[in-house]
Write an enzyme that holds these catalytic residues in place. Structure first.
Site, short mmCIF file in Angstrom:
data_model
loop_
_atom_site.label_atom_id
_atom_site.label_comp_id
_atom_site.label_asym_id
_atom_site.label_seq_id
_atom_site.Cartn_x
_atom_site.Cartn_y
_atom_site.Cartn_z
N HIS A 31 0.71 8.16 4.09
CA HIS A 31 0.68 8.42 2.78
C HIS A 31 -0.62 8.00 1.65
O HIS A 31 -0.87 8.50 0.82
CB HIS A 31 1.70 7.19 2.12
CG HIS A 31 3.08 7.75 2.88
ND1 HIS A 31 4.11 7.00 3.09
CD2 HIS A 31 3.60 8.80 3.13
CE1 HIS A 31 4.93 7.58 3.43
NE2 HIS A 31 4.98 8.77 3.68
N GLU A 35 2.59 6.11 -3.08
CA GLU A 35 3.30 7.35 -3.68
C GLU A 35 3.72 7.04 -5.01
O GLU A 35 3.95 8.18 -5.65
CB GLU A 35 4.88 6.84 -3.03
CG GLU A 35 4.80 7.19 -1.44
CD GLU A 35 4.91 8.51 -1.13
OE1 GLU A 35 5.45 9.26 -1.70
OE2 GLU A 35 4.08 8.83 -0.19
N ILE A 66 0.72 -1.30 0.00
CA ILE A 66 0.02 -0.02 -0.02
C ILE A 66 0.91 1.47 -0.01
O ILE A 66 0.50 2.32 -0.71
CB ILE A 66 -1.01 -0.15 1.39
CG1 ILE A 66 -1.80 -1.12 1.11
CG2 ILE A 66 -1.66 1.16 1.27
CD1 ILE A 66 -2.33 -1.88 2.55
N ASP A 67 2.10 1.26 0.75
CA ASP A 67 2.81 2.40 0.79
C ASP A 67 3.41 2.81 -0.59
O ASP A 67 3.21 3.80 -1.03
CB ASP A 67 4.04 2.12 1.86
CG ASP A 67 4.50 3.60 2.48
OD1 ASP A 67 4.03 4.26 2.50
OD2 ASP A 67 5.73 2.81 3.35
N ASP A 68 4.00 1.77 -1.20
CA ASP A 68 4.57 2.04 -2.44
C ASP A 68 3.32 2.69 -3.61
O ASP A 68 3.71 3.49 -4.38
CB ASP A 68 5.37 0.58 -3.25
CG ASP A 68 6.58 0.57 -2.97
OD1 ASP A 68 7.40 1.23 -3.75
OD2 ASP A 68 6.73 -0.17 -1.87
#
Length: 675
Positions: free
Chosen positions: A491, A420, A415-417
């Site tokens: 994020h 971003e 989810i983080d990638d």
């Protein structure tokens, strides 16, 4: 209209417009008459940003991606040599190059640490010592004797982590019966049952499934030497320890492990063989196109061992490609004498590095249609994952659409990638906007669908919060679950706000969770970066993007905390020890990446004219090297808090440029357009 999350083709809010084909230097100078150019600090920041832009553009791969080295600790290098010894595929050139790296990382007291200037680590020191013995270093050599003495003084092999003792058991240096039991029948636990494999985080899950096979078969290869010098008492290498009280969790799980040792003696052989076969099928099904597993080194190593024990020979396509993939984790360079040195990366971070680089360049003023940004967008779009993975166990109806961290890791997007990458794509004027918009819609639908019950987001799975896996005696090597964190949640909120979705109920729940998670001192805990500076540097820009005013009490508390922990030299830094001791929170030598995170937070909070920001910008400019880059030996990334630290070599470039760009241009790219 806001982006849709149901797969339809609703229009997306506008991106930042193209600024035309100008150079980074010209772009920086074009702000000369604008509000950003009111002080000497602003002029200094423009020059530093221009140099950093040129440097970052110069290190982009021709295919469109960026990737810095991912430095962890010497257990990666030691275990690589142990694997080669176990499989009988070691060669002198590789061994000597790895040994040079190991010797260079040893400290004066004979130990090896898990992060720069950290304390000696017992398991890392044992593994490095054994690897150097395999490389031919004599136990009575000064550097080896010093290490062995320190190991004995700190409890010897018996006090090391389970993973270290597993490696030693593979050669008979430790008894398998003295290790926690890990039965392969675990593969049959239903998804609702406690301690089923999906209760573990993806990185632990991949490792544990392979190790159930290894634990069941208990292989032993002939040891080329003894390791008596690493025991406090060679006659009693594993002195008995009292069990924890039966009423405690530790006591319960210790007794459960004793029960599993007893079960091993009576396990139905047909069931055990069937379980190992099912585990092997599970492993093979998850091998990536490049031969690796999960894009990370540890599961690949244990998967290769497990499959080899089950009869896969080294020329079998699965093992052949798996071994090739491990070679791609090697970073080769030369030492001061020109001799080859080999360092092993635990994983590789091209998607993460590329989206962060694109954001940095766009925020620094590079035109949205710059050819190198367009090339980066093309590469990122091709990397979107369109098939389900293990995350779909808990979200079976959710269509895929995320991005992974690595070159190949389709089973485990995160989810983080994904958040971003969306923020990066939104800053780029891609020549096929419908293709980019469709990718963004898929990503937003997937990301919001991965929200956990508490309103926040973890990295790889939804609701991966079982309290039991961390209690297992086997799991002493770091975090083995993937609960929601402030940085990932921030994020996602920032991504949704960029798309005009601030009033979506899911986003509002995320914002409320973030506000509730603030520490009493005003900071936020950072799960995937070190630590409270990273958490705070992630949350404040997200809150600002979501419309939380700079006057909000939570924002003011965070600003006061950042001002309190600023170093005298004007920078910010935080040591990995803050994960164990809150007294270290926000404390450490100044680093480029952590200074940038603090600046990004303060700028989001409206503190552009503050003395703290001016001092931070001045520190970045003063520490920049002539080529436009920064140096950063300190570890500012996190794999497992405290247990596994990371030095992302591109962090020192992308985050300072982002901070300087936002200082010069008044905020993130596109912010003034309401994107």
């Amino acid at each position: 209209m806001p982006a849709t999350t149901d797969g339809s083709t609703g229009a997306l809010p506008p991106r930042a417009p193209s600024a035309g084909e100008t150079t980074a230097e010209t772009t920086a100078e074009n702000t000369e008459n604008g509000p950003a150019a009111t002080t000497d600090t602003a002029a200094t920041a423009r020059r530093a940003a221009a140099r950093a832009t040129e440097y970052l553009l110069s290190v982009q791969d021709d295919a469109g991606w960026w990737k810095g080295d991912l430095e962890t600790n010497v257990t990666m290098d030691a275990e690589d040599l142990l694997l080669r010894q176990f499989l009988g595929i070691g060669d002198r050139h590789t061994t000597e190059a790895a040994a040079r790296h190991l010797r260079a990382e040893q400290r004066a007291d004979g130990t090896w640490a898990t992060f720069y200037r950290g304390p000696g680590d017992l398991s890392a020191t044992i593994e490095a010592y054994v690897a150097l013995r395999l490389a031919g270093d004599a136990p009575d050599a000064v550097h080896m004797a010093r290490a062995a003495t320190w190991i004995r003084e700190h409890g010897g092999i018996a006090a090391s982590r389970v993973f270290t003792r597993i490696w030693l058991a593979l050669f008979g240096w430790w008894k398998w019966s003295d290790l926690p039991e890990l039965p392969p029948e675990l593969i049959y636990f239903p998804k609702w049952f406690p301690l089923n494999i999906y209760d573990f985080a993806c990185w632990a899950r991949q490792t544990i499934v392979a190790l159930t096979i290894v634990s069941a078969l208990r292989p032993v290869r002939p040891a080329p030497f003894a390791l008596d010098e690493l025991h406090t008492d060679p006659a009693r290498p594993n002195p008995p320890r009292p069990l924890a009280p039966v009423a405690s969790w530790d006591g319960i799980f210790q007794r459960l492990d004793k029960g599993l040792h007893g079960y091993r003696k009576v396990a139905v052989r047909r069931l055990r063989r069937s379980a190992m076969k099912a585990a092997a099928s599970w492993i093979v099904e998850r091998q990536e196109n490049d031969g690796c597993w999960g894009g990370i080194q540890p599961p690949a190593v244990y998967s290769i061992i497990a499959l080899h024990l089950l009869g896969y020979d080294l020329e079998h396509p699965v093992l052949r490609e798996g071994l090739k993939s491990l070679d791609r984790f090697a970073v080769w360079r030369e030492d001061a004498d020109g001799a080859p040195v080999r360092m092993i990366e635990a994983c590789q971070s091209p998607v993460w590095d590329t989206c962060l680089a694109a954001i940095a360049l766009a925020d620094a003023g590079l035109p949205a249609d710059h050819p190198q940004l367009v090339k980066a967008a093309e590469w990122m779009l091709a990397e979107q994952i369109r098939r389900p993975g293990d995350w779909s166990v808990r979200r079976p109806q959710l269509p895929s659409g995320g991005w992974a961290f690595e070159f190949e890791n389709d089973n485990y997007p995160d989810i983080d990638d994904t958040a971003e990458v969306v923020l990066a794509l939104r800053r780029i004027q891609y020549p096929d906007p419908e293709r980019a918009d469709a990718a963004v819609r898929r990503a937003v639908r997937w990301s919001l669908g991965m929200q956990s019950k508490n309103g926040a987001w973890g990295a790889f799975d939804a609701d991966n919060t079982s309290p039991f896996p961390n209690r297992l005696p086997f799991c002493d090597f770091g975090e083995v679950i993937d609960p929601p964190s402030s940085d990932v949640t921030a994020h996602v909120v920032e991504m949704a706000a960029d798309l005009g979705m601030t009033h979506d109920p899911r986003v509002r729940r995320g914002i409320r969770w973030l506000l509730a998670e603030q520490e009493p001192d005003g900071s936020w805990f950072g799960r995937w970066g070190t630590n409270y500076i990273y958490g705070t540097g992630s949350v404040l820009p997200a809150l600002a993007a979501a419309g939380i005013p700079a006057s909000h009490p939570a924002v003011r508390r965070a600003v006061r905390w950042l001002e309190r922990v600023q170093n005298e030299d004007g920078g910010w830094g935080e040591d990995q020890r803050s994960y164990q001791d809150k007294a270290w929170a926000g404390r450490g030598e100044s680093t480029a990446s952590q200074t940038a995170w603090a600046l990004m937070a303060l700028l989001a909070a409206g503190e552009r004219e503050s003395a703290a920001v001016e001092r931070g910008v001045a520190w970045l400019a003063a520490t920049q090297r002539a080529d436009g880059s920064w140096d950063e030996p300190y570890f500012t990334g996190t794999g497992f808090p405290w247990d596994f630290s990371i030095n992302y070599h591109l962090y020192r470039q992308v985050f300072p440029l982002t901070a300087l760009g936002r200082y010069v241009n008044g905020g993130p790219a596109g912010a003034s357009q309401g994107a």
